[in-house]
Every structure is written in C-alpha cells, then in structure tokens.
Design a protein around this motif. Structure first.
Motif, PDB file in Angstrom:
ATOM      1  N   ALA A 261      52.631   2.780  46.270  1.00 48.13           N
ATOM      2  CA  ALA A 261      51.725   1.741  45.784  1.00 48.13           C
ATOM      3  C   ALA A 261      50.701   2.302  44.810  1.00 48.13           C
ATOM      4  O   ALA A 261      50.367   1.665  43.801  1.00 48.13           O
ATOM      5  N   ALA A 262      50.181   3.500  45.097  1.00 47.74           N
ATOM      6  CA  ALA A 262      49.208   4.104  44.183  1.00 47.74           C
ATOM      7  C   ALA A 262      49.840   4.433  42.838  1.00 47.74           C
ATOM      8  O   ALA A 262      49.219   4.251  41.777  1.00 47.74           O
ATOM      9  N   GLY A 263      51.074   4.901  42.853  1.00 48.82           N
ATOM     10  CA  GLY A 263      51.759   5.207  41.597  1.00 48.82           C
ATOM     11  C   GLY A 263      51.981   3.969  40.746  1.00 48.82           C
ATOM     12  O   GLY A 263      51.831   4.009  39.519  1.00 48.82           O
ATOM     13  N   VAL A 264      52.340   2.846  41.387  1.00 48.93           N
ATOM     14  CA  VAL A 264      52.510   1.595  40.649  1.00 48.93           C
ATOM     15  C   VAL A 264      51.200   1.178  39.993  1.00 48.93           C
ATOM     16  O   VAL A 264      51.155   0.782  38.822  1.00 48.93           O
ATOM     17  N   THR A 265      50.093   1.287  40.745  1.00 48.42           N
ATOM     18  CA  THR A 265      48.784   0.927  40.198  1.00 48.42           C
ATOM     19  C   THR A 265      48.423   1.809  39.014  1.00 48.42           C
ATOM     20  O   THR A 265      47.922   1.322  37.986  1.00 48.42           O
ATOM     21  N   LEU A 266      48.680   3.111  39.113  1.00 50.71           N
ATOM     22  CA  LEU A 266      48.385   4.021  38.005  1.00 50.71           C
ATOM     23  C   LEU A 266      49.254   3.714  36.798  1.00 50.71           C
ATOM     24  O   LEU A 266      48.789   3.768  35.645  1.00 50.71           O
ATOM     25  N   GLY A 267      50.521   3.378  37.024  1.00 54.43           N
ATOM     26  CA  GLY A 267      51.403   3.047  35.911  1.00 54.43           C
ATOM     27  C   GLY A 267      50.947   1.814  35.160  1.00 54.43           C
ATOM     28  O   GLY A 267      50.955   1.784  33.924  1.00 54.43           O
ATOM     29  N   GLU A 268      50.517   0.788  35.887  1.00 49.23           N
ATOM     30  CA  GLU A 268      50.016  -0.415  35.232  1.00 49.23           C
ATOM     31  C   GLU A 268      48.736  -0.128  34.461  1.00 49.23           C
ATOM     32  O   GLU A 268      48.549  -0.607  33.348  1.00 49.23           O
ATOM     33  N   TRP A 269      47.847   0.668  35.043  1.00 46.06           N
ATOM     34  CA  TRP A 269      46.601   1.025  34.362  1.00 46.06           C
ATOM     35  C   TRP A 269      46.890   1.834  33.105  1.00 46.06           C
ATOM     36  O   TRP A 269      46.270   1.617  32.058  1.00 46.06           O
ATOM     37  N   SER A 270      47.841   2.747  33.163  1.00 43.88           N
ATOM     38  CA  SER A 270      48.189   3.570  32.004  1.00 43.88           C
ATOM     39  C   SER A 270      48.733   2.708  30.876  1.00 43.88           C
ATOM     40  O   SER A 270      48.442   2.951  29.697  1.00 43.88           O
ATOM     41  N   PHE A 271      49.510   1.686  31.215  1.00 46.90           N
ATOM     42  CA  PHE A 271      50.045   0.806  30.185  1.00 46.90           C
ATOM     43  C   PHE A 271      48.918   0.103  29.439  1.00 46.90           C
ATOM     44  O   PHE A 271      48.931   0.023  28.205  1.00 46.90           O
ATOM     45  N   TRP A 272      47.937  -0.395  30.172  1.00 48.90           N
ATOM     46  CA  TRP A 272      46.833  -1.092  29.522  1.00 48.90           C
ATOM     47  C   TRP A 272      46.011  -0.155  28.654  1.00 48.90           C
ATOM     48  O   TRP A 272      45.556  -0.545  27.569  1.00 48.90           O
ATOM     49  N   LYS A 273      45.819   1.092  29.095  1.00 52.36           N
ATOM     50  CA  LYS A 273      45.061   2.049  28.285  1.00 52.36           C
ATOM     51  C   LYS A 273      45.794   2.366  26.981  1.00 52.36           C
ATOM     52  O   LYS A 273      45.192   2.391  25.905  1.00 52.36           O
ATOM     53  N   VAL A 274      47.109   2.593  27.071  1.00 50.20           N
ATOM     54  CA  VAL A 274      47.886   2.903  25.872  1.00 50.20           C
ATOM     55  C   VAL A 274      47.908   1.702  24.938  1.00 50.20           C
ATOM     56  O   VAL A 274      47.743   1.832  23.707  1.00 50.20           O
ATOM     57  N   ARG A 275      48.090   0.508  25.490  1.00 47.08           N
ATOM     58  CA  ARG A 275      48.141  -0.695  24.656  1.00 47.08           C
ATOM     59  C   ARG A 275      46.792  -0.942  23.984  1.00 47.08           C
ATOM     60  O   ARG A 275      46.737  -1.341  22.812  1.00 47.08           O
TER      61      ARG A 275
END
Length: 453
Positions: free
Chosen positions: A428-442
């Motif tokens: 669950a923590a990895g999924v949250t980090l992946g979503e956050w990383s997408f928003w930062k890159v975008r």
C-alpha cells in the motif's frame, strides 16, 4: 534590537481569513442550490469511501464538487463511516451542513468508474446540480454490467492465476479455482441472511483450506502427487483481496489517522477471522490423522519463469477487476498494473532483497501505471492499484504463520504473520508513493512547458 530578535511570520503558518460579506447576499446565493449541492457531494463521497478510496482523496473530490457549483467556503470532514460537510454562509448565519453515513462497502468498479466520469464532468462545468443528481441516481440503481455467474467465474480465475503465480501445478490451480468459486457462492448466500462479515471470512478461510487438504489426504490412494500449500494460499489471497489495504495505509500516510485506524482495525479483524477458519480446518485435520504438510513462508524466486509468472500476474489482476464488475478497459488497465508489479517484484527478489522490500518496489510502478491509465481515460487509479497488488498479497506467508502457531512454533508463527502484515503495508505504501511520484513528474513537465512558451 527588537527588530533583530522579533519574528514577523505567524507561528503556525498562515490561516485562512474569512472575508466580510453580507449574510443576506450569501443566503440568497446559496439557498437555491446549497442543499442540493451538499447532498450530491456527500452521496458521491459515500460511494468513493465505500469503494476503498482514501479519506483525503475523498475530501478533495467532495470539496471540488462543491466548488464547481459556487460553494467555495466549504469544510469537509471524512472518517471511516461518516462524511460531514459544512458550507459557510457568513459571520451571522449558521452554516449549511449535511451528514452522510457509509453504511456498506462493496468493490463495484463499474460504479466507481461511472462516478469518476461524473465527477470529471461536474468539475468541468458541464452539468447542473439537478442533472448531476439525476445521473448519480441512475448510476446507483443501474444493474451490473454482466451476470453474477461471470463474477463467480472471475473469482475462480483469480485463484487459478494466483496459484500459477506462486508456481503451483495445474491440478492445484484447478482446486484453488473451485474453492474460490465455492467461497463466493456460499458467502453470497450467507450475506443474504445478514451474517456479519467476520463470520463470512471465517467460513471462507475454512472453505479455502478444506478441499486442498482432503485431496492431499486422498492423493496416495488416487495415485496423484498433490501439494496443498499453494492451493490454500491462493484461496487466502482471494479473501484478502477484498480488504481495503490500500485505503487504510494511504489514509495513514496522507494524514487521516482516525480513518486509517478504523480501516486497519477492520482489516485486522477480517484477517483474524480468515485465520480462525484456516486454523479450525488444520486443527481438525491434525486430530483425524491427516499427513503432515510442509509449508514454506514464501515461494522461491524463479527468474527463469519470469514470462509465465508475469502473464499469471497480469491475468490475476484482470480477473480480480472483472470479479468486482470492472469495465473491459479497466480490466485491461488492471492487467498492465499487475504485469508491472510482478516484473518489479521478481526482479527485486532475484537481487536477493527481502519480500518486504521487493513488495514495496513492486507497488511503486503499480501506482504509476494507475495514474497513467487515468490520464488515458481507461480506468480510475484506485481500480489499478487495488487489482494490481492482488498477485503480490502475502497469502503464503500468512498460511505459514498460522501453521507454525498450530504446531507450537509460536515465535516463528507470529513472526511470519507480522511479516505478512508488513508486506501488505509495503504494498500500500508503494502504491501511494507511485501515485505521488506521478503527480510530481507531471507538475514539473507542466511548469517546464509554461516556461518554454
């Protein structure tokens, strides 16, 4: 001297200031639509919470819906079972409030996708509040996109492909599928009679364990070689897949500890019920002289089987999405998430890292794929994140812990159960980090385009 030592910024950060306004103007502007808008936003928020969305994400969606209809000064409070919304109407008038209760939870991905599209249209200003309310009523009362027996077959396919991901034989995969379909039909009947979910999970744990053990007991007489461990573990994964793991850990990380505690305690209780059902069957088998079963804590890494396991992982995620009535595009998106997670998990595990680290590394690309599929308008990210981690759920570690505890190896057993909980939290923590990383890159790309222009 005073200017040198005196602080000029507020000690707790800037707080919003309420602009003075005529309460009569606010009442006239709000009275025609505030009740309908708040009721619409609250109903949508209840559907999102029932589908497992984190509390903070639900708050953002509810606030955005209210703002789309001109209710800018709106406070939203979301906990595990309640959504409270208050709209400011001036310093001399009471706030307009509404309260919604999340009475039931069900994974209905087709309804979630329809609500997600409705929210996008609302925030784009395409719908009036009355029209949006009518469309929401149509979404809530709409039938499932396919028959219930299709969902039952999808649960069986989930168990089949999960067992294949763990390296089971073809016979073990079929036994897992039959057990999962039996769990679905039996628990559906028990749910009609109002049996609490705790006992339904206990019954499911017993059903997932009994057929593989019986076949293992009879296999010498039938001239078969059958290993029940992975078949039981696949059944446990089917049960664990219905729990709101991503939402509970996501709430904790994003700053909603009350909701996180409620969801996590519910997850623990349902897992305990599953353990009780498994333990009961194992204990009865031991009392009646069933042969000893050697259970390992985890499946061995096998990079040589990488293509097959990736295919099984993708199929498991797609099967779970279909079992939760996902649309075809959402099932395809879930398959991409399951494949990405399985590849990352096997590669990380092949490097000699532990299961917890490998699970975390596998969940990050699942979160990224979920946001990417949202950008392509294929599926809500929650569908991909929940379905994508299903092939990686720690059913084998949980089974190993239960079996060790029943054989008086308490230290090993509790360590394995805690390891299973750690793996789930890492996913669950990895999924949250992946979503956050997408928003930062975008966000960086959007800013870079703005600068270049």
């Amino acid at each position: 001297m005073t200017r040198i030592v005196r602080e000029t910024d507020p000690p707790t950060g800037s707080l919003p200031r309420l602009a003075k306004a005529d309460s009569r103007e606010l009442d006239e502007a709000y009275s025609a639509r505030v009740g309908e808008v708040l009721d619409l936003a609250g109903n949508i928020g209840a559907i999102l919470m029932a589908s497992g969305m984190p509390a903070t994400a639900t708050m953002d969606q509810v606030t955005g819906i209210a703002a789309a209809y001109g209710i800018g000064r709106c406070e939203v409070d979301v906990i595990n079972t309640t959504i409270h919304i208050a709209a400011y109407r001036g310093p001399t008038s009471p706030a307009a409030t509404t309260l919604h209760t999340v009475r039931s939870r069900s994974m209905d991905f087709s309804r979630l996708a329809a609500v997600d599209r409705l929210i996008a249209r609302i925030r784009a200003g395409e719908l009036s509040s009355s029209t949006a309310r009518d469309e929401l009523d149509a979404i809530i009362t709409a039938p499932h996109p396919y028959k219930r027996w299709v969902a039952t077959l999808a649960w069986g396919a989930l168990a089949f492909f999960t067992a294949g991901t763990l390296g089971a034989s073809l016979l073990a995969c079929f036994v897992s599928a039959l057990s999962a379909m039996t769990i679905d039909r039996v628990n559906r009947r028990l749910n009609r009679h109002g049996l609490p979910f705790f006992f339904q999970y206990a019954v499911g744990g017993a059903i997932a364990t009994a057929p593989p053990l019986v076949l293992y007991w009879l296999s010498p007489k039938l001239g078969l070689h059958f290993e029940p461990t992975v078949a039981i573990a696949a059944g446990l994964v089917v049960l664990l897949a219905g729990l709101s793991l991503v939402g509970s850990v996501g709430d904790l990380i994003s700053g909603a500890p009350v909701t996180a505690a409620g969801r996590f305690f519910e997850l623990v209780m349902m897992t305990a019920a599953t353990i009780a059902g498994v333990a009961l069957v194992l204990h009865l088998a031991n009392r009646f002289g069933a042969p000893f079963v050697a259970i390992s804590a985890e499946a061995p890494p096998a990079l040589a089987e990488l293509p097959a396991r990736v295919a099984f992982g993708a199929a498991s995620a797609a099967a779970y999405a279909l079992a939760c009535y996902a649309e075809r595009t959402a099932a395809v998106a879930a398959a991409f998430g399951g494949a990405a997670g399985t590849i990352a998990f096997l590669l990380t595990q092949g490097l000699g890292l532990g299961a917890v680290v490998a699970s975390f590394a596998a969940a990050v690309p699942i979160g990224l794929v979920g946001r990417l599929m949202e950008r392509r308008s294929l599926a809500p990210p929650l569908v991909v994140s929940i379905a994508g981690i299903v092939p990686l759920l720690p059913g084998l570690a949980l089974l190993h812990g239960i079996y060790a505890i029943l054989n008086d190896q308490h230290a090993v057993g509790f360590a394995s159960v805690l390891s299973a909980m750690a793996i789930g939290s890492a996913l669950a923590a990895g999924v949250t980090l992946g979503e956050w990383s997408f928003w930062k890159v975008r966000r960086r790309r959007v800013m870079a385009r703005g600068v270049s222009r």
